[in-house]
Design a protein around this motif. Structure first.
Motif, PDB file in Angstrom:
ATOM      1  N   VAL A   9      63.235  42.978  68.384  1.00 40.98           N
ATOM      2  CA  VAL A   9      64.055  41.930  67.782  1.00 40.98           C
ATOM      3  C   VAL A   9      64.424  42.369  66.366  1.00 40.98           C
ATOM      4  CG1 VAL A   9      64.186  39.503  67.137  1.00 40.98           C
ATOM      5  CG2 VAL A   9      62.833  40.182  69.119  1.00 40.98           C
ATOM      6  N   THR A  10      65.720  42.361  66.079  1.00 42.93           N
ATOM      7  CA  THR A  10      66.160  42.774  64.744  1.00 42.93           C
ATOM      8  C   THR A  10      65.624  41.803  63.688  1.00 42.93           C
ATOM      9  OG1 THR A  10      68.202  41.497  64.984  1.00 42.93           O
ATOM     10  CG2 THR A  10      68.276  43.829  65.602  1.00 42.93           C
ATOM     11  N   GLY A  11      65.150  42.369  62.575  1.00 44.87           N
ATOM     12  CA  GLY A  11      64.623  41.543  61.493  1.00 44.87           C
ATOM     13  C   GLY A  11      63.168  41.185  61.640  1.00 44.87           C
ATOM     14  N   LEU A  12      62.561  41.526  62.810  1.00 42.50           N
ATOM     15  CA  LEU A  12      61.142  41.230  63.026  1.00 42.50           C
ATOM     16  C   LEU A  12      60.404  42.526  63.364  1.00 42.50           C
ATOM     17  CD1 LEU A  12      61.380  37.977  65.203  1.00 42.50           C
ATOM     18  CD2 LEU A  12      61.019  38.138  62.737  1.00 42.50           C
ATOM     19  N   PRO A  13      59.256  42.764  62.751  1.00 43.49           N
ATOM     20  CA  PRO A  13      58.505  43.989  63.029  1.00 43.49           C
ATOM     21  C   PRO A  13      57.785  43.935  64.373  1.00 43.49           C
ATOM     22  CG  PRO A  13      57.264  42.596  61.530  1.00 43.49           C
ATOM     23  CD  PRO A  13      58.586  41.914  61.744  1.00 43.49           C
ATOM     24  N   VAL A  39      62.994  32.450  69.100  1.00 44.14           N
ATOM     25  CA  VAL A  39      63.814  33.262  68.211  1.00 44.14           C
ATOM     26  C   VAL A  39      65.276  32.957  68.510  1.00 44.14           C
ATOM     27  CG1 VAL A  39      64.401  35.585  67.454  1.00 44.14           C
ATOM     28  CG2 VAL A  39      62.061  35.065  68.124  1.00 44.14           C
ATOM     29  N   SER A  40      66.012  32.583  67.498  1.00 43.26           N
ATOM     30  CA  SER A  40      67.416  32.219  67.674  1.00 43.26           C
ATOM     31  C   SER A  40      68.297  33.458  67.789  1.00 43.26           C
ATOM     32  CB  SER A  40      67.879  31.361  66.498  1.00 43.26           C
ATOM     33  OG  SER A  40      69.272  31.119  66.578  1.00 43.26           O
ATOM     34  N   SER A  41      69.232  33.405  68.725  1.00 42.03           N
ATOM     35  CA  SER A  41      70.168  34.520  68.900  1.00 42.03           C
ATOM     36  C   SER A  41      71.261  34.512  67.839  1.00 42.03           C
ATOM     37  CB  SER A  41      70.790  34.451  70.295  1.00 42.03           C
ATOM     38  OG  SER A  41      71.475  33.220  70.470  1.00 42.03           O
ATOM     39  N   ARG A  42      71.343  33.450  67.061  1.00 42.31           N
ATOM     40  CA  ARG A  42      72.323  33.380  65.981  1.00 42.31           C
ATOM     41  C   ARG A  42      71.896  34.261  64.799  1.00 42.31           C
ATOM     42  NH1 ARG A  42      73.571  26.839  65.699  1.00 42.31           N
ATOM     43  NH2 ARG A  42      74.417  26.630  67.830  1.00 42.31           N
ATOM     44  N   LYS A  43      70.595  34.421  64.643  1.00 44.79           N
ATOM     45  CA  LYS A  43      70.072  35.195  63.522  1.00 44.79           C
ATOM     46  C   LYS A  43      69.565  36.573  63.924  1.00 44.79           C
ATOM     47  CE  LYS A  43      68.538  31.069  60.986  1.00 44.79           C
ATOM     48  NZ  LYS A  43      67.362  30.388  60.366  1.00 44.79           N
ATOM     49  N   HIS A  44      69.218  36.724  65.201  1.00 42.18           N
ATOM     50  CA  HIS A  44      68.593  37.976  65.640  1.00 42.18           C
ATOM     51  C   HIS A  44      69.282  38.519  66.895  1.00 42.18           C
ATOM     52  CE1 HIS A  44      65.178  37.114  62.928  1.00 42.18           C
ATOM     53  NE2 HIS A  44      65.298  35.859  63.361  1.00 42.18           N
TER      54      HIS A  44
END
Length: 203
Positions: A9-13, A39-44
């Motif tokens: 997931v982009t933005g999450l390690p 996890v929202s698909s709008r942000k990730h």
């Protein structure tokens, strides 16, 4: 847990297991601490690991092939902070990798992801849907067989045609027999007339 359910997931390690998909995101479980969250698909953005390919000197290979080589090599994993060490490691474990297009940041991710997956005892195996395509080769192999069947059908059709032509030859001979029979009947009709003429002369 199966390899085909692991996502980044982009933005999450780290890595996550895809628990459920939603219209506006997904419910995921962390492979680090096993915590579950939405996890929202709008942000990730989500990336399935089994859909990721790596550049090589030949054709691209699936990431799972790199992981398998890392697993089978038994070589100690390098320090992710050491760029030269990362390159030297992959030059040993997978020398066909295209190091001009695979950057140190990519190799760093691969080492981290490998550690997480190996620690969770997940088998490096693609699902059947993502495995190397076999349908195309099956179609190509079946094509000659279909051609052979077509040839057999054509051969059978020609045999039937020749079989149906044979009676026609017999029919052509039939008029000759009819002409001969007609000639015989005329001959038999003429004989009584001759005998009748003889009787008149005798009288």
């Amino acid at each position: 847990m199966e390899y085909n359910r692991i996502i980044a997931v982009t933005g999450l390690p780290g890595l996550f297991e895809l628990v459920a998909s939603k219209t506006d995101g997904a419910i995921v479980r962390s492979l680090e601490d096993q915590s579950t969250k939405f996890v929202s698909s709008r942000k990730h953005n989500f990336s399935h690991l089994e859909s990721i390919e790596i550049y090589t000197k030949r054709d691209n290979v699936n990431l799972v092939e790199i992981f398998k080589s890392m697993k089978s090599s038994g070589t100690k994993l390098p320090d992710v902070k050491d760029g030269n060490g990362l390159k030297a490691y992959f030059e040993t474990t997978y020398p066909d990798m295209d190091f001009e297009r695979v950057y140190a940041s990519d190799m760093k991710k691969m080492v981290k992801w490998f550690e997480i997956i190996d620690r969770n005892n997940i088998e490096f195996k693609l699902s059947e849907a993502t495995a190397p395509e076999e349908e195309e080769t099956v179609v190509e192999e079946e094509a000659p067989a279909k051609a052979k069947k077509a040839v057999k059908k054509e051969a059978a059709a020609t045999e039937e045609d020749t079989a149906t032509e044979k009676p026609k030859a017999k029919k052509k001979a039939a008029p000759k027999k009819a002409a001969e029979e007609a000639a015989d009947s005329e001959a038999t009709e003429e004989k009584p007339k001759k005998t009748a003429r003889k009787k008149k002369s005798e009288e």
